[in-house]
Design an enzyme around this catalytic site. Structure first.
Site, PDB file in Angstrom:
ATOM      1  N   ARG A  39      -1.258 -14.439   4.411  1.00  0.00           N
ATOM      2  CA  ARG A  39      -2.493 -14.087   5.710  1.00  0.00           C
ATOM      3  C   ARG A  39      -1.565 -13.496   6.911  1.00  0.00           C
ATOM      4  NH1 ARG A  39      -7.079 -10.154   4.519  1.00  0.00           N
ATOM      5  NH2 ARG A  39      -7.511 -10.446   6.797  1.00  0.00           N
TER       6      ARG A  39
ATOM      7  N   LYS B 283       0.794  -0.853  -0.320  1.00  0.00           N
ATOM      8  CA  LYS B 283      -0.148   0.282  -0.012  1.00  0.00           C
ATOM      9  C   LYS B 283       1.033   1.519  -0.139  1.00  0.00           C
ATOM     10  CE  LYS B 283      -3.787  -2.501   2.547  1.00  0.00           C
ATOM     11  NZ  LYS B 283      -4.845  -1.875   4.192  1.00  0.00           N
TER      12      LYS B 283
ATOM     13  N   THR C  36      -5.434  -6.790  10.978  1.00  0.00           N
ATOM     14  CA  THR C  36      -5.492  -6.337  10.555  1.00  0.00           C
ATOM     15  C   THR C  36      -5.332  -4.924  11.115  1.00  0.00           C
ATOM     16  OG1 THR C  36      -7.629  -7.538   9.743  1.00  0.00           O
ATOM     17  CG2 THR C  36      -8.014  -4.803   9.234  1.00  0.00           C
TER      18      THR C  36
ATOM     19  N   PHE D 187     -15.094   7.166   6.864  1.00  0.00           N
ATOM     20  CA  PHE D 187     -14.680   6.121   7.134  1.00  0.00           C
ATOM     21  C   PHE D 187     -14.230   5.286   5.443  1.00  0.00           C
ATOM     22  CE2 PHE D 187     -12.414   2.381   9.386  1.00  0.00           C
ATOM     23  CZ  PHE D 187     -11.081   2.995   9.966  1.00  0.00           C
TER      24      PHE D 187
ATOM     25  N   ASN E 109      -0.970  -0.468   7.515  1.00  0.00           N
ATOM     26  CA  ASN E 109      -1.021  -1.390   7.538  1.00  0.00           C
ATOM     27  C   ASN E 109       0.004  -2.338   6.789  1.00  0.00           C
ATOM     28  OD1 ASN E 109      -3.178  -2.247   6.327  1.00  0.00           O
ATOM     29  ND2 ASN E 109      -4.251  -3.323   7.734  1.00  0.00           N
TER      30      ASN E 109
ATOM     31  N   HIS F 194      -1.877  -4.995   1.723  1.00  0.00           N
ATOM     32  CA  HIS F 194      -2.828  -5.875   1.847  1.00  0.00           C
ATOM     33  C   HIS F 194      -3.001  -7.838   1.518  1.00  0.00           C
ATOM     34  CE1 HIS F 194      -7.777  -6.757  -0.042  1.00  0.00           C
ATOM     35  NE2 HIS F 194      -6.036  -7.045  -1.187  1.00  0.00           N
TER      36      HIS F 194
ATOM     37  N   ARG G  45       2.690  -6.041   9.234  1.00  0.00           N
ATOM     38  CA  ARG G  45       1.931  -5.644   9.667  1.00  0.00           C
ATOM     39  C   ARG G  45       2.341  -4.999  11.713  1.00  0.00           C
ATOM     40  NH1 ARG G  45      -4.000  -7.559   7.499  1.00  0.00           N
ATOM     41  NH2 ARG G  45      -4.011  -6.365   5.599  1.00  0.00           N
TER      42      ARG G  45
END
Ligand code: UDP
Ligand code: MG
Length: 158
Positions: free
Chosen positions: A100, A11, A106, A65, A132, A135, A117
């Site tokens: 993951r 990101k 998250t 948001f 974080n 993705h 993260r």
């Protein structure tokens, strides 16, 4: 066991903080196979397509948001006029879950320190947004959908 593909995005916070290499190092350690990679400018259209299924859900029931989520992936908070995001496709046995696990929870403050993260993410104090760094697709359905958004079929090694 199932051979799967999953999408990872570095990101804008990760790009801006020069964390792409470190994040990829952690991903490479999973022994999943890198079968696709490209850098893209994130337009408003691409951002909305990527996050379409989150609109109105959970914390994104709050429209403001949701707009923060869209603006974040467009790099609006990290001052990159080129809006760069690095998109990666990893393939392997249970790739979705394996990636993951390396990426972590998250919320960076809940994520284990041995995850990307957990080690590099932060929570924006002002807005409570989770910056974080990466993705990763949440399940195989999401992965197929997201890979189709970010890549053309010929761009992934079969
Ligand atoms: N997010 C957030 N607060 C939340 C939930 C999500 O800031 O309470 C942000 C975070 O950057 C997350 C993204 O929205 O990565 C997408 O949310 P999702 O629930 O899909 O989490 P992920 O699958 O990325 O872990
Ligand atoms: Mg998700």
């Amino acid at each position: 066991m199932a051979l799967e593909r999953t999408l990872v995005l570095i990101k804008p916070d990760g790009m801006q903080r020069h964390l792409a290499g470190l994040a990829m190092d952690r991903l490479e350690n999973t022994h999943m196979e890198l079968v696709g990679a490209k850098i893209r400018t994130v337009t408003d259209e691409l951002a909305r397509e990527h996050y379409a299924l989150l609109e109105g859900k959970g914390p994104f029931a709050d429209k403001k948001f949701f707009e923060r989520l869209i603006n974040f992936i467009k790099g609006e908070y990290h001052g990159d006029p080129k809006r760069r995001v690095l998109a990666l496709v990893y393939q392997g046995e249970n790739a979705v879950q394996v990636i993951r696990k390396a990426v972590g929870a998250t919320n960076p403050e809940d994520a284990s320190p041995d995850t990307i993260r957990g080690a590099f993410g932060r929570v924006c104090r002002r807005h409570g947004y989770y910056e974080n760094v990466v993705h990763a697709s949440g399940n195989t359905e999401e992965a197929d959908r997201e890979i189709g958004i970010w890549f053309n079929p010929g761009e992934i090694i079969p």
